[in-house]
Design a protein around this motif. Structure first.
Motif, PDB file in Angstrom:
ATOM      1  N   ILE A   4       0.829   3.807   5.467  1.00  0.00           N
ATOM      2  CA  ILE A   4       0.053   4.480   4.406  1.00  0.00           C
ATOM      3  C   ILE A   4       0.191   3.699   3.108  1.00  0.00           C
ATOM      4  O   ILE A   4      -0.789   3.455   2.396  1.00  0.00           O
ATOM      5  CB  ILE A   4       0.549   5.936   4.215  1.00  0.00           C
ATOM      6  CG1 ILE A   4       0.188   6.793   5.422  1.00  0.00           C
ATOM      7  CG2 ILE A   4      -0.066   6.546   2.942  1.00  0.00           C
ATOM      8  CD1 ILE A   4       0.731   8.218   5.357  1.00  0.00           C
ATOM      9  N   LEU A   5       1.407   3.267   2.822  1.00  0.00           N
ATOM     10  CA  LEU A   5       1.667   2.573   1.550  1.00  0.00           C
ATOM     11  C   LEU A   5       0.840   1.293   1.417  1.00  0.00           C
ATOM     12  O   LEU A   5       0.515   0.869   0.310  1.00  0.00           O
ATOM     13  CB  LEU A   5       3.159   2.238   1.435  1.00  0.00           C
ATOM     14  CG  LEU A   5       4.080   3.451   1.234  1.00  0.00           C
ATOM     15  CD1 LEU A   5       5.539   3.046   1.425  1.00  0.00           C
ATOM     16  CD2 LEU A   5       3.873   4.050  -0.145  1.00  0.00           C
ATOM     17  N   THR A   6       0.488   0.673   2.525  1.00  0.00           N
ATOM     18  CA  THR A   6      -0.271  -0.585   2.457  1.00  0.00           C
ATOM     19  C   THR A   6      -1.735  -0.353   2.086  1.00  0.00           C
ATOM     20  O   THR A   6      -2.461  -1.313   1.828  1.00  0.00           O
ATOM     21  CB  THR A   6      -0.221  -1.345   3.807  1.00  0.00           C
ATOM     22  OG1 THR A   6      -0.955  -0.595   4.789  1.00  0.00           O
ATOM     23  CG2 THR A   6       1.212  -1.561   4.270  1.00  0.00           C
ATOM     24  N   HIS A   7      -2.158   0.903   2.072  1.00  0.00           N
ATOM     25  CA  HIS A   7      -3.562   1.190   1.751  1.00  0.00           C
ATOM     26  C   HIS A   7      -3.756   1.598   0.293  1.00  0.00           C
ATOM     27  O   HIS A   7      -4.814   2.125  -0.069  1.00  0.00           O
ATOM     28  CB  HIS A   7      -4.102   2.278   2.686  1.00  0.00           C
ATOM     29  CG  HIS A   7      -4.358   1.780   4.073  1.00  0.00           C
ATOM     30  ND1 HIS A   7      -5.554   1.215   4.461  1.00  0.00           N
ATOM     31  CD2 HIS A   7      -3.542   1.708   5.154  1.00  0.00           C
ATOM     32  CE1 HIS A   7      -5.482   0.851   5.728  1.00  0.00           C
ATOM     33  NE2 HIS A   7      -4.274   1.132   6.179  1.00  0.00           N
ATOM     34  N   ASN A   8      -2.744   1.360  -0.523  1.00  0.00           N
ATOM     35  CA  ASN A   8      -2.873   1.682  -1.941  1.00  0.00           C
ATOM     36  C   ASN A   8      -4.000   0.867  -2.575  1.00  0.00           C
ATOM     37  O   ASN A   8      -4.075  -0.350  -2.401  1.00  0.00           O
ATOM     38  CB  ASN A   8      -1.556   1.386  -2.660  1.00  0.00           C
ATOM     39  CG  ASN A   8      -1.681   1.594  -4.154  1.00  0.00           C
ATOM     40  OD1 ASN A   8      -2.362   2.513  -4.597  1.00  0.00           O
ATOM     41  ND2 ASN A   8      -1.022   0.745  -4.919  1.00  0.00           N
ATOM     42  N   GLU A   9      -4.868   1.551  -3.314  1.00  0.00           N
ATOM     43  CA  GLU A   9      -5.993   0.871  -3.976  1.00  0.00           C
ATOM     44  C   GLU A   9      -5.936   1.032  -5.498  1.00  0.00           C
ATOM     45  O   GLU A   9      -6.971   0.910  -6.168  1.00  0.00           O
ATOM     46  CB  GLU A   9      -7.321   1.424  -3.435  1.00  0.00           C
ATOM     47  CG  GLU A   9      -7.514   1.123  -1.949  1.00  0.00           C
ATOM     48  CD  GLU A   9      -8.722   1.817  -1.369  1.00  0.00           C
ATOM     49  OE1 GLU A   9      -9.771   1.162  -1.195  1.00  0.00           O
ATOM     50  OE2 GLU A   9      -8.621   3.031  -1.102  1.00  0.00           O
ATOM     51  N   ARG A  10      -4.749   1.315  -6.021  1.00  0.00           N
ATOM     52  CA  ARG A  10      -4.616   1.344  -7.481  1.00  0.00           C
ATOM     53  C   ARG A  10      -4.973  -0.026  -8.030  1.00  0.00           C
ATOM     54  O   ARG A  10      -4.564  -1.057  -7.494  1.00  0.00           O
ATOM     55  CB  ARG A  10      -3.181   1.705  -7.865  1.00  0.00           C
ATOM     56  CG  ARG A  10      -2.884   3.182  -7.698  1.00  0.00           C
ATOM     57  CD  ARG A  10      -1.420   3.481  -7.575  1.00  0.00           C
ATOM     58  NE  ARG A  10      -0.610   2.939  -8.635  1.00  0.00           N
ATOM     59  CZ  ARG A  10       0.727   2.878  -8.584  1.00  0.00           C
ATOM     60  NH1 ARG A  10       1.374   3.311  -7.519  1.00  0.00           N
ATOM     61  NH2 ARG A  10       1.403   2.394  -9.594  1.00  0.00           N
ATOM     62  N   LEU A  11      -5.713  -0.033  -9.125  1.00  0.00           N
ATOM     63  CA  LEU A  11      -6.220  -1.288  -9.673  1.00  0.00           C
ATOM     64  C   LEU A  11      -5.185  -1.937 -10.579  1.00  0.00           C
ATOM     65  O   LEU A  11      -4.492  -1.263 -11.341  1.00  0.00           O
ATOM     66  CB  LEU A  11      -7.513  -1.036 -10.450  1.00  0.00           C
ATOM     67  CG  LEU A  11      -8.669  -0.446  -9.632  1.00  0.00           C
ATOM     68  CD1 LEU A  11      -9.855  -0.138 -10.551  1.00  0.00           C
ATOM     69  CD2 LEU A  11      -9.102  -1.395  -8.533  1.00  0.00           C
ATOM     70  N   THR A  12      -5.105  -3.252 -10.505  1.00  0.00           N
ATOM     71  CA  THR A  12      -4.241  -3.997 -11.417  1.00  0.00           C
ATOM     72  C   THR A  12      -4.942  -4.104 -12.766  1.00  0.00           C
ATOM     73  O   THR A  12      -6.138  -3.796 -12.905  1.00  0.00           O
ATOM     74  CB  THR A  12      -3.993  -5.418 -10.887  1.00  0.00           C
ATOM     75  OG1 THR A  12      -5.250  -6.121 -10.887  1.00  0.00           O
ATOM     76  CG2 THR A  12      -3.407  -5.395  -9.475  1.00  0.00           C
ATOM     77  N   GLY A  13      -4.197  -4.580 -13.744  1.00  0.00           N
ATOM     78  CA  GLY A  13      -4.787  -4.773 -15.064  1.00  0.00           C
ATOM     79  C   GLY A  13      -5.991  -5.707 -15.005  1.00  0.00           C
ATOM     80  O   GLY A  13      -7.024  -5.454 -15.643  1.00  0.00           O
ATOM     81  N   GLU A  14      -5.891  -6.776 -14.246  1.00  0.00           N
ATOM     82  CA  GLU A  14      -6.997  -7.730 -14.156  1.00  0.00           C
ATOM     83  C   GLU A  14      -8.200  -7.112 -13.435  1.00  0.00           C
ATOM     84  O   GLU A  14      -9.356  -7.367 -13.796  1.00  0.00           O
ATOM     85  CB  GLU A  14      -6.544  -9.016 -13.458  1.00  0.00           C
ATOM     86  CG  GLU A  14      -5.771  -9.953 -14.370  1.00  0.00           C
ATOM     87  CD  GLU A  14      -6.480 -10.208 -15.700  1.00  0.00           C
ATOM     88  OE1 GLU A  14      -5.966  -9.746 -16.734  1.00  0.00           O
ATOM     89  OE2 GLU A  14      -7.562 -10.832 -15.691  1.00  0.00           O
TER      90      GLU A  14
END
Lengths: 186, 183
Positions: free
Chosen positions: A16-26
């Motif tokens: 599950i953790l590998t599907h994180n789609e939080r966006l980076t600053g860039e």
């Protein structure tokens, strides 16, 4: 294409953790606009996945000056309030929600409004999945109004923050969304 | 509800609906250091919060701050007030750290003997991102009080407090509604 919440919850925790789609600053800096014409009912938003530790909780308590001991004093939480562990702040969850809507509507949309309930006790070590799903679409006053269901679900499928939201996406050939935001008239 | 069970929504409780507090000016202003700590704790790395040159190119034309951040800034303990934490623990060594800690702008208590408080939910309407340097003003209001009956027939209250946040230009930044259950 974001994995569906239903499929995500079938996976083992580490996957599950590998599907994180939080966006980076860039990624936030360079994000392309999602237009009203690009979305459809039933569409799921990207999943923001968190794995909070006691240190994350302490940092949040300090940042907002929340002195409630259930978030950082384990002995108090276990023995006085009879909680199972330190508790993740409701205030953190309710702050993630507008962030999530902001990110999805950037750079020119608007995260107009949201409402949610607080259910379930979340504890460090839980995997928390912020999710959203489109439930309705309406064009009004030159704006694309998008209704959403949203929530923050644990790895076990327990919904801790069932809610709804309405955000605004620009139309491809429409005017800019006003800033400060002015809701379209009925 | 049985005839024997008294309603929790007494005339005195109903009279609290619509009661507003004063417009309170929050201590300090919206500043970069509070913003840095808040966004790091939120885990939001958006450069709109810290890259001034980039922020100027966005529709907002300046550094922005998360809308809900003002709700925490507004209730900061002022440096010129008595330390409420020390007082809370003097009064109750088992203080939970929050229950007796007075915050600015609080509304008069709802006159009920239902004392257990649970968070029922929140609403948020966003109109403008606060700007660096903004002075914050807020006003609380009991916008709704409803009665419900629990599974065991006992009445409880859902109390909704609406807070409107504005800046020194009287621009509405956001409106929050927090509902608590009183059992």
């Amino acid at each position: 294409m974001s994995i569906s919440l239903e499929e995500l919850l079938k996976l083992p925790e580490e996957e599950i953790l590998t599907h994180n789609e939080r966006l980076t600053g860039e990624q936030l800096r360079n994000k392309k606009q999602t237009f009203f014409e690009d979305v459809h009912e039933g569409m799921e938003l990207p999943k923001y996945i968190y794995h909070p530790t006691p240190t994350h909780l302490f940092r949040w308590s300090a940042a907002i000056e929340n002195f409630h001991r259930i978030h950082y004093d384990l002995d108090f939480g276990l023995n006085h309030d009879k909680n199972p562990a330190l508790l993740v702040h409701g205030s953190w969850k309710q702050s993630v929600a507008p962030q999530y809507l902001k990110d999805w509507t950037l750079p020119k949309g608007w995260p107009w409004k949201a409402s949610f309930e607080h259910r379930a006790m979340l504890v460090p070590g839980d995997i928390l999945i912020m999710w959203g799903r489109i439930t309705g679409l309406q064009e009004k006053g030159g704006m694309g109004l998008v209704d959403l269901d949203l929530g923050m679900t644990t790895q076990d499928g327990i919904e801790s923050m069932p809610g709804t939201a309405t955000v605004v996406l620009p139309l491809k050939d429409g005017p800019d969304i006003p800033y400060p935001f002015v809701p379209p008239r009925d | 509800m049985t005839q024997e069970t008294q309603s929790a929504l007494t005339p005195e409780v109903q009279a609290m609906i619509g009661v507003s507090g004063e417009v309170v000016e929050a201590w300090g202003d919206v500043n970069e250091e509070y913003l840095r700590r808040f966004t790091q704790a939120l885990m939001d790395p958006d450069p709109r919060y810290w890259d001034e040159e980039f922020a100027k190119s966005t529709p907002y034309g300046e550094i922005i701050t998360p809308p809900i951040m003002v709700s925490y800034m507004a209730t900061r303990i002022r440096p010129d007030q008595e330390d409420p934490i020390t007082r809370a623990f003097l009064e109750d060594p088992e203080s939970d750290g929050i229950g007796r800690v007075e915050r600015p702008g609080a509304l008069p208590p709802v006159p009920t003997n239902l004392v257990r408080v649970l968070n029922a939910g929140n609403e948020l309407e966003i109109y403008k991102y606060p700007s660096i340097g903004d002075k914050l003003f807020f006003q609380n209001r009991y916008s709704d009080i409803r009665e419900r009956v629990g599974r065991e027939g006992q009445p409880f209250l859902i109390i909704t407090t609406e807070t409107t946040f504005t800046n020194e230009k009287k621009e509405v930044l956001c409106i929050t509604r927090a509902s608590t259950i009183r059992r």
